[in-house]
Scaffold this active site. Structure first.
Site, short mmCIF file in Angstrom:
data_model
loop_
_atom_site.label_atom_id
_atom_site.label_comp_id
_atom_site.label_asym_id
_atom_site.label_seq_id
_atom_site.Cartn_x
_atom_site.Cartn_y
_atom_site.Cartn_z
CB ALA A 66 -1.11 0.09 1.38
N GLY A 111 0.54 -4.77 0.73
CA GLY A 111 -0.48 -4.94 -0.23
C GLY A 111 -0.49 -5.94 -1.19
#
Ligand code: CAA
Length: 260
Positions: A66, A111
């Site tokens: 992320a 992520g």
């Protein structure tokens, strides 16, 4: 449809989604997750698309996690909104009723690893690395790492990756069952396309039922899972593809499935 953070190409029944933020090693921000949600709906509704591949642009990363620059200033309420969006998008993508393959062409961290885990199959290039480094940022995985990783590789190995925040190479990821196969550098997309081609020849309704049986069934106790499987199995007997598949067997010819 045009996207800002994704490239989407459909050829011969296979859609390739390329995470397209190469300067930031394909870091996943709110815009990218939102576009991933939109493309998931679009590909689910497109009957031409039989299989979906996700890969990263550039030669370094599938996705390095992320977007830390995006997340840094968030307060707890803003962060909750972001991770809830991520949860919903990834659940929708994970349960898309078509087979999905991650072609992991480099780093799959945080992520990135979590997105790869939402695919049905993972093909890693030999130089790829996997990890959940969030602990080094003073946080924990927030896009499924503490939930999907232990379900894939067991709690002990997942805790080792999440607590220590280190990374493992593709060979180790294969050994622990995180990836299905390892291919030479530069070969993941080609290998994924080969598998997608094989999947395109199967009946799409049977593939969707197989996916639902595994995805839903593995969240249930055994008896409920077996009942769910039996419902998926018998439901296929309402389809033309089941009649065609069994007739083709008896007539000793390849089946021509229509998705009906
Ligand atoms: N978010 C934002 N930008 C990122 C990023 C990320 N996760 N990962 C890399 N980048 C950016 C870098 O800041 C750098 O940008 P600039 O050129 O503008 O400085 C660019 O990508 C290239 O990165 P590096 O110069 O650092 O490349 P490197 O080869 O030296 O190192 C790396 C690569 C080891 C992946 C290193 O970039 C790194 O450690 N990245 C962070 C990995 C990480 O911690 N991921 C987890 C994020 S949290 C998360 O994922 C939680 C969640 O799902 C909800």
């Amino acid at each position: 449809m045009q996207y800002e953070t994704l490239l989407v190409e459909i050829t011969d029944g296979t859609a390739v989604i390329t995470l397209n933020r190469p300067k930031a090693l394909n870091a996943l921000n709110a815009k990218l997750y939102s576009e991933l949600g939109q493309v998931t709906d679009e590909l689910a509704a497109n009957d031409e698309v039989k299989a979906i591949i996700v890969t990263g642009s550039g030669d370094k990363a599938f996705a390095a996690g992320a977007d830390i620059v995006y997340m840094y200033p968030l307060n707890s309420i803003e962060c909750r909104k972001f991770v809830m969006q991520v949860k919903d998008v990834l659940l929708k993508f994970e349960n898309l009723p078509k087979p999905t393959i991650a072609a992991v062409n480099g780093m799959a961290l945080g992520g990135g690893c979590e997105l790869a885990m939402c695919c049905d199959l993972r093909i890693a290039e030999e130089q790829a690395i996997f990890g959940q480094p969030e602990i080094n940022l003073g946080i924990i995985p927030g896009a499924g790492g503490t939930q999907r990783l232990p379900r894939l590789v067991g709690a002990a190995r997942a805790k080792e990756l999440v607590y220590l925040g280190g990374s493992i190479n593709a060979a180790e990821a294969h050994r622990i069952g995180l990836v299905n196969m390892v291919v030479p550098t530069g070969g993941a997309l080609e290998q994924a396309k080969k598998i997608a081609g094989k999947l395109a020849a199967k009946g799409p309704l049977a593939l969707a039922a197989a996916k639902a049986a595994v995805n839903v069934g593995t969240q249930l106790d055994l008896a409920s899972g077996l009942t769910y499987e039996a419902e998926c199995f018998s439901g296929l007997f309402a389809t033309e593809d089941q009649k065609e598949g069994m007739k083709a067997f008896m007539e000793k010819r390849p089946a021509a499935f229509k998705g009906k």
